[in-house]
Design an enzyme around this catalytic site. Structure first.
Site, PDB file in Angstrom:
ATOM      1  N   CYS A   2       0.775  -1.169   0.057  1.00 33.13           N
ATOM      2  CA  CYS A   2      -0.025   0.039   0.083  1.00 33.13           C
ATOM      3  C   CYS A   2       0.723   1.269   0.047  1.00 33.13           C
ATOM      4  CB  CYS A   2      -0.853   0.197   1.100  1.00 33.13           C
ATOM      5  SG  CYS A   2      -2.037  -1.359   1.127  1.00 33.13           S
ATOM      6  N   ARG A  27       4.043  -0.511  -4.694  1.00 31.58           N
ATOM      7  CA  ARG A  27       3.696  -1.054  -3.276  1.00 31.58           C
ATOM      8  C   ARG A  27       2.194  -1.762  -3.340  1.00 31.58           C
ATOM      9  NH1 ARG A  27       6.856   1.812   0.303  1.00 31.58           N
ATOM     10  NH2 ARG A  27       5.271   1.287   2.075  1.00 31.58           N
ATOM     11  N   TRP A  80      -2.606  -2.957  -1.615  1.00 35.80           N
ATOM     12  CA  TRP A  80      -2.194  -4.193  -1.706  1.00 35.80           C
ATOM     13  C   TRP A  80      -3.189  -4.832  -0.762  1.00 35.80           C
ATOM     14  CZ3 TRP A  80      -0.263  -8.047   1.625  1.00 35.80           C
ATOM     15  CH2 TRP A  80       0.020  -8.884   0.971  1.00 35.80           C
ATOM     16  N   ASN A 106      -1.734   2.723   5.417  1.00 37.63           N
ATOM     17  CA  ASN A 106      -0.816   1.685   5.078  1.00 37.63           C
ATOM     18  C   ASN A 106      -0.515   1.024   6.458  1.00 37.63           C
ATOM     19  OD1 ASN A 106       1.202   0.080   4.050  1.00 37.63           O
ATOM     20  ND2 ASN A 106       2.741   1.992   4.288  1.00 37.63           N
ATOM     21  N   GLY A 107      -0.598  -0.374   6.230  1.00 44.64           N
ATOM     22  CA  GLY A 107      -0.306  -1.325   7.451  1.00 44.64           C
ATOM     23  C   GLY A 107      -1.416  -2.246   7.952  1.00 44.64           C
ATOM     24  N   GLU A 509      15.875 -19.683  -5.935  1.00 42.55           N
ATOM     25  CA  GLU A 509      15.668 -18.452  -6.548  1.00 42.55           C
ATOM     26  C   GLU A 509      14.823 -18.543  -8.028  1.00 42.55           C
ATOM     27  OE1 GLU A 509      15.052 -15.431  -5.656  1.00 42.55           O
ATOM     28  OE2 GLU A 509      15.438 -14.259  -7.415  1.00 42.55           O
ATOM     29  N   LYS A 513      11.293 -17.150  -8.754  1.00 37.35           N
ATOM     30  CA  LYS A 513      10.973 -16.155  -9.978  1.00 37.35           C
ATOM     31  C   LYS A 513      10.049 -16.803 -10.841  1.00 37.35           C
ATOM     32  CE  LYS A 513      12.212 -13.146  -9.116  1.00 37.35           C
ATOM     33  NZ  LYS A 513      13.210 -12.772  -7.993  1.00 37.35           N
ATOM     34  N   GLU A 516       6.352 -16.377  -9.322  1.00 38.94           N
ATOM     35  CA  GLU A 516       5.875 -15.079  -8.829  1.00 38.94           C
ATOM     36  C   GLU A 516       5.168 -14.579 -10.355  1.00 38.94           C
ATOM     37  OE1 GLU A 516       8.674 -12.342  -6.229  1.00 38.94           O
ATOM     38  OE2 GLU A 516       9.821 -13.364  -7.798  1.00 38.94           O
ATOM     39  N   HIS A 532      14.718 -38.067  -1.903  1.00 39.12           N
ATOM     40  CA  HIS A 532      13.961 -38.577  -0.689  1.00 39.12           C
ATOM     41  C   HIS A 532      12.190 -37.927  -0.557  1.00 39.12           C
ATOM     42  CE1 HIS A 532      17.773 -39.644   1.081  1.00 39.12           C
ATOM     43  NE2 HIS A 532      18.325 -38.505   0.499  1.00 39.12           N
ATOM     44  N   LYS A 629       6.118  -4.745  -4.233  1.00 38.30           N
ATOM     45  CA  LYS A 629       7.663  -4.482  -4.259  1.00 38.30           C
ATOM     46  C   LYS A 629       8.236  -4.237  -2.919  1.00 38.30           C
ATOM     47  CE  LYS A 629      11.400  -3.884  -6.751  1.00 38.30           C
ATOM     48  NZ  LYS A 629      11.868  -5.261  -7.000  1.00 38.30           N
TER      49      LYS A 629
HETATM   50  C1  F6R Z   1      10.966 -11.864  -5.129  1.00 39.31           C
HETATM   51  C2  F6R Z   1      10.789 -10.703  -4.385  1.00 39.31           C
HETATM   52  C3  F6R Z   1      10.578 -10.857  -2.785  1.00 39.31           C
HETATM   53  C4  F6R Z   1      11.340  -9.895  -2.004  1.00 39.31           C
HETATM   54  C5  F6R Z   1      10.808 -10.203  -0.444  1.00 39.31           C
HETATM   55  C6  F6R Z   1      11.710  -9.189   0.470  1.00 39.31           C
HETATM   56  O1  F6R Z   1      11.101 -11.424  -6.411  1.00 39.31           O
HETATM   57  O2  F6R Z   1      11.123  -9.414  -4.741  1.00 39.31           O
HETATM   58  O3  F6R Z   1      10.552 -12.207  -2.612  1.00 39.31           O
HETATM   59  O4  F6R Z   1      12.669 -10.467  -2.145  1.00 39.31           O
HETATM   60  O5  F6R Z   1       9.421  -9.447  -0.331  1.00 39.31           O
HETATM   61  O6  F6R Z   1      12.038  -7.788  -0.014  1.00 39.31           O
HETATM   62  P1  F6R Z   1      12.813  -6.940   0.250  1.00 39.31           P
HETATM   63  O7  F6R Z   1      14.216  -7.475  -0.355  1.00 39.31           O
HETATM   64  O8  F6R Z   1      12.426  -5.455   0.085  1.00 39.31           O
HETATM   65  O9  F6R Z   1      13.094  -7.050   1.739  1.00 39.31           O
END
Ligand code: F6R
Length: 634
Positions: A2, A27, A80, A106-107, A509, A513, A516, A532, A629
């Site tokens: 948010c 956000r 969000w 926000n929160g 990772e 990716k 996501e 396993h 983000k």
């Molecule tokens: C994946 C991604 C998230 C962030 C996670 C932590 O592409 O961006 O998994 O890595 O939300 O975010 P930060 O790094 O901002 O603490």
């Protein structure tokens, strides 16, 4: 998570709010809304206009074009969803029953259920499923109580009502409040969620994060926890939660908030993947000396006292940052010889391990705003201070891409990964920046502790110095390979990623990716673990992507890949070209480099494959569903 924006000044508020929201859309983008107040020449009261639209900000922009939102005072929100589905009725701003008082938040108000119940018992009718809606009703109730002796409406009353309500709210919040009875006042407050006031010329713009201030001002006043501010055309009045006036000078933003453009790329994510070679070059130039005789192997970021006495390292992070931390832990342990443990920040806070002596705690967060990570760091700092004694003293380092963020204000040591603004919600270039930062830290610790021979240090440094020049070609090559491979994933529902040792986090990772941005179910495993249990998943429609880089575990990974091939799985290898890697049905080739630096290469095919699979499916790569983000709720 948010984004909120609020403005008061001498220019029409709506365009400033929309511009700010555009820069905060990373956000959250489930819905957006704004409220403005137009003053009236005939009355001291103004007129509040509230517009909200489900979906992306563009929908709100159209609505504002169509209906107009006049006034020089306003609040805006990009959502969000936490409580309540992404629907217009759950979009902010939320209003009290009169419709004249509006709030963006926000929160999360953690005690919203009990607050809502008590308000409902008093006859308040709720129109949304959000936690936020309790706030305007509570403020309205407080205003009624404060005005019971017939006091006229004024900004001091609004301030006092918001202050009293903020004391009733549990959880984290940043909020902004407008009331049409006082059309020249804006009240903002915050607790454990970021909120900054930008000071322009004769105007103020408050926002959850610095990008919203780009082009507006570089002078900021970040609010501290529990603080509340009254903004009017006359200035800012700042108070603590007890109502005591606070005096603090504004500061200047350290970073340059550039406006990001996609250039000729179809998506920000692709552009940001390409930017990695430039980021790597800059990092090398900045941190790795040329290698003249007698020179240090790395430009040490801190004085000797930082490294001295560190016996253990614990790293707290979430998501992609946690994967970078896992590579970092491997380097710090195996290269620099320091016992290092990585924790999910969200778990650490509530189940911390017993205290270890002489421990450095590192928080890794590209946004610098992740609530789980920030809260875990605060908790750790407090328990070490409480315990007392030099043995358990608190030493904290933050690794971030945002030097003006909350983590930079919270911890004493900061390393800026210097990746530049990342717009794509899926982290790519910030991941590489985090990895590089850990390489620098591992060399620095190994060198200070004399844990490695000069030869080892120089070899790793020289390999890192060569790596940026190889990266650009690798990205181009895999852009093409991944684009050709992506259509074969059009019906895929499950993918397994395998890696071992330093490349196990890269398998995680890769899986993250893909999940996501393409919404394909994917899991990463240590290659040896597949037999396993996860092996039961394998059949010809489940591709297995295996990272096999020469070194300690090369043969073992190849054997694990053979096990998958024997179950008919389509086998994709991320490995150097050569006779032994012919077992793969498809090879995504990476250069034959030392195992230490291999993650810097193996991650590239992972990023590009996910990107092309999602783009090939026609998905919104830069703003994938349900994500944001900056995750500022726990
Ligand atoms: C994946 C991604 C998230 C962030 C996670 C932590 O592409 O961006 O998994 O890595 O939300 O975010 P930060 O790094 O901002 O603490």
């Amino acid at each position: 998570m948010c984004g909120i924006v609020a403005v008061i000044g001498s220019r029409p508020a709506a365009p400033l709010l929309l511009e700010g929201l555009k820069r905060l859309e990373y956000r959250g983008y489930d819905s957006a809304g704004l409220a403005t107040i137009k003053s009236s020449s005939k009355s001291s009261k103004g007129f509040l206009r509230c517009l909200r639209a489900n979906g992306k900000l563009a929908n709100l922009m159209n609505l504002v074009d169509e209906k107009g939102a006049p006034g020089y005072l306003g609040i805006g929100h990009t959502r969000w969803a936490t409580h309540g589905k992404p629907e217009e009725r759950n979009a902010h701003p939320h209003r009290d029953s009169s419709g004249g008082l509006a709030v963006v938040q926000n929160g999360i108000v953690e005690n919203h259920i009990s607050l809502r119940k008590s308000l409902e018992e008093e006859g308040v009718h709720f129109v949304s499923d959000t936690d936020t809606e309790v706030i305007p009703h509570l403020i309205s109730r407080e205003l009624c109580l404060l005005r019971s002796d017939g006091q006229p409406a004024n900004s001091a009353l609004l301030l006092e009502a918001v202050r009293k309500v903020s004391l009733q709210l549990k959880g984290a919040y940043a909020l902004a409040v407008l009331w049409e009875e006082v059309p020249d006042a804006l009240v903002v407050a915050k607790k454990q969620a970021p909120l900054l006031i930008g000071l322009g010329e004769g105007e103020f713009l408050c926002a959850s994060d610095t990008p919203a201030l780009a082009g507006f001002t570089r002078t900021i006043l970040p609010l501290e926890d529990g603080e509340i501010a009254l903004l009017s055309p006359l200035g800012i009045e700042l108070f603590d939660s007890g109502g005591n006036r606070q005096q603090r000078s504004p500061s200047l933003l350290k970073s340059q908030e550039d406006e990001a453009t996609k250039r000729h790329f179809r998506h920000f994510m692709l552009k940001e993947i390409y930017e990695q070679s430039e980021i790597a070059s800059l990092w090398v130039d900045r941190h790795l000396p040329l290698g003249l005789p007698g020179e240090d192997p790395v430009a040490f970021p801190f004085r000797d006292s930082f490294y001295k006495g560190v016996e253990n390292i614990q790293i707290l992070a979430c998501g992609t940052s946690r994967h970078a931390a896992m590579v970092g832990a491997y380097l710090l342990e195996q290269f620099a010889g320091i016992p290092t443990t990585v924790f999910y920040a969200s778990e650490f806070r509530y189940a911390p391990p017993p205290l270890t002596p002489n421990t450095l705690t590192i928080g890794v967060t590209q946004s610098g705003e992740t609530a789980d990570t920030l809260s875990a760091l605060i908790m750790e700092d407090q328990r070490r201070k409480l315990h007392g004694g030099a043995l358990f003293a608190s030493k904290q380092l933050g690794i971030t891409n945002r030097i003006d963020s909350s983590i930079a204000r919270q911890v004493p040591y900061i390393l800026d990964i210097g990746a530049g603004l990342e717009v794509g919600v899926a982290a790519t270039k910030t991941f590489l920046g985090q990895l590089l930062t850990f390489y620098g830290l591992a060399i620095a610790f190994a060198s200070k502790r004399k844990n490695r021979s000069t030869h080892d240090l120089i070899t790793l440094r020289d390999e890192l110095r060569c790596f940026p020049s190889q990266l650009h070609a690798l990205i181009r090559q895999h852009d093409e390979i991944a684009a050709n491979l992506a259509p074969s994933f059009s019906d895929t529902q499950n993918v397994i990623f395998l890696g071992r040792g330093i490349n196990y986090p890269i398998a995680l990772e890769g899986a993250l990716k893909l999940k996501e941005i393409s919404y394909i179910h994917a899991e990463g495993y240590p290659a040896g673990e597949m037999k396993h249990g996860p092996i039961a998943m394998l059949e010809k429609y489940v591709p297995v992507i295996s990272i096999a880089t020469p070194g300690l575990v090369f043969e073992k990974v190849l054997s694990n890949a053979q096990e998958a091939k024997a179950r008919d799985a389509k086998l994709i290898g991320v490995a150097p070209e050569g006779p032994v890697t012919e077992i793969f049905d498809v090879l995504m080739p990476i250069p034959e480099v030392s195992e230490w630096i291999s993650p810097l290469f193996s991650v590239i095919p992972m990023q590009l494959l996910s990107y092309h699979i999602a783009a090939n499916r026609g998905l919104d790569v830069d703003q994938p569903r349900n994500l944001a983000k900056s995750v500022t709720v726990e």
